[in-house]
Scaffold this motif. Sequence first.
Motif, short mmCIF file in Angstrom:
data_model
loop_
_atom_site.label_atom_id
_atom_site.label_comp_id
_atom_site.label_asym_id
_atom_site.label_seq_id
_atom_site.Cartn_x
_atom_site.Cartn_y
_atom_site.Cartn_z
N MET A 1 0.80 -1.17 0.07
CA MET A 1 0.04 -0.08 -0.02
C MET A 1 1.05 1.34 0.00
O MET A 1 1.81 1.26 0.81
N SER A 2 0.70 2.11 -0.86
CA SER A 2 1.40 3.46 -0.95
C SER A 2 1.21 4.11 0.15
O SER A 2 0.00 4.26 0.66
N GLN A 3 2.07 5.22 0.50
CA GLN A 3 1.79 6.20 1.69
C GLN A 3 0.69 7.06 1.32
O GLN A 3 -0.07 7.29 2.16
N GLN A 4 0.40 7.50 0.08
CA GLN A 4 -0.66 8.27 -0.32
C GLN A 4 -1.92 7.51 -0.17
O GLN A 4 -2.91 8.03 0.56
N THR A 5 -2.09 6.39 -0.51
CA THR A 5 -3.25 5.60 -0.21
C THR A 5 -3.48 5.28 1.41
O THR A 5 -4.64 5.47 1.68
N SER A 6 -2.42 4.98 2.03
CA SER A 6 -2.64 4.70 3.43
C SER A 6 -3.18 5.99 4.28
O SER A 6 -3.78 5.94 5.30
N HIS A 7 -3.06 7.24 3.82
CA HIS A 7 -3.32 8.44 4.20
C HIS A 7 -4.73 8.73 3.98
O HIS A 7 -5.46 9.68 4.64
N THR A 8 -5.29 8.34 3.06
CA THR A 8 -6.78 8.53 2.47
C THR A 8 -7.57 7.97 3.39
O THR A 8 -7.73 7.14 4.11
N ASP A 9 -8.61 9.06 3.82
CA ASP A 9 -9.81 8.95 4.86
C ASP A 9 -9.24 8.75 6.18
O ASP A 9 -9.71 8.09 6.90
N VAL A 31 -7.96 16.97 11.32
CA VAL A 31 -7.35 17.25 9.86
C VAL A 31 -6.95 16.04 9.29
O VAL A 31 -6.15 15.41 9.78
N PRO A 32 -7.45 16.24 7.77
CA PRO A 32 -6.88 14.84 7.06
C PRO A 32 -5.65 14.93 6.95
O PRO A 32 -4.86 15.78 6.91
N LEU A 33 -5.07 13.62 7.02
CA LEU A 33 -3.37 13.51 6.69
C LEU A 33 -2.95 13.72 5.46
O LEU A 33 -1.65 14.27 5.43
N THR A 34 -3.94 13.95 4.55
CA THR A 34 -3.63 14.39 3.00
C THR A 34 -3.28 15.67 3.01
O THR A 34 -3.00 16.15 2.03
N CYS A 35 -3.87 16.59 3.83
CA CYS A 35 -3.75 18.08 3.87
C CYS A 35 -2.14 18.40 3.71
O CYS A 35 -1.28 17.98 4.60
#
Length: 212
Positions: A1-9, A31-35
Amino acid sequence: MSQQTSHTDRIARIKISLDDIKPVIWRRVEVPLTCSLKVLHEVIQAVMLFENYHLFQFDIGKRGEERHYGIPDPDGGDWIKVADAKNMKLGTVIDNGFKTFAYTYDFGDNWEHTIRVEAVGAADPAHAYPRFIDGSRRAPPEDCGGWPGFENFLEAMAKPRHPERKDLIQWYGRVFNPDDIGLADINARIAKLAKRRTAGKAAFAKTKSKIS
């Protein structure tokens, strides 16, 4: 799983505390981790009711080894190397092991904050993010002269016969109530940021569906 995917939601619950002032002025947000750190700056501005008039900087890392994120000087005039806050995700900061870091707003008044990640977990689909949770005490008004000026401001507001009170009320626009955090204004500002994020996610999903 990519870092970006793991941060989603996934979201971080963060406590923002303004340094050097007692009783402590603080806010708690999710705050979302993706921000990006740029978005986290906007969240801090929203919940502290600052007006985003001035520069800002995040300092992340061990003392003496910090990395700095803000708005880089396009002419390369920064006396320290400042990376663009738009290019660093909150989730990456947390993945790198940093759960506490510093945020400074307005290098004149020098409002220094401690940012502490209290928890990380799944986002609740019933809520829009970023999300304001709670807090205490109203933050200083813009350009009041840093914490010494703010202390004088509070003293004048608390004393009806203070010689500067009338002028400061005129400058501020009304009597300052340190116990009123401005909940309605905070919620309106946070709702605006959440609406922008929702619109951005929808636009991204639409573009992605067209490509696929």
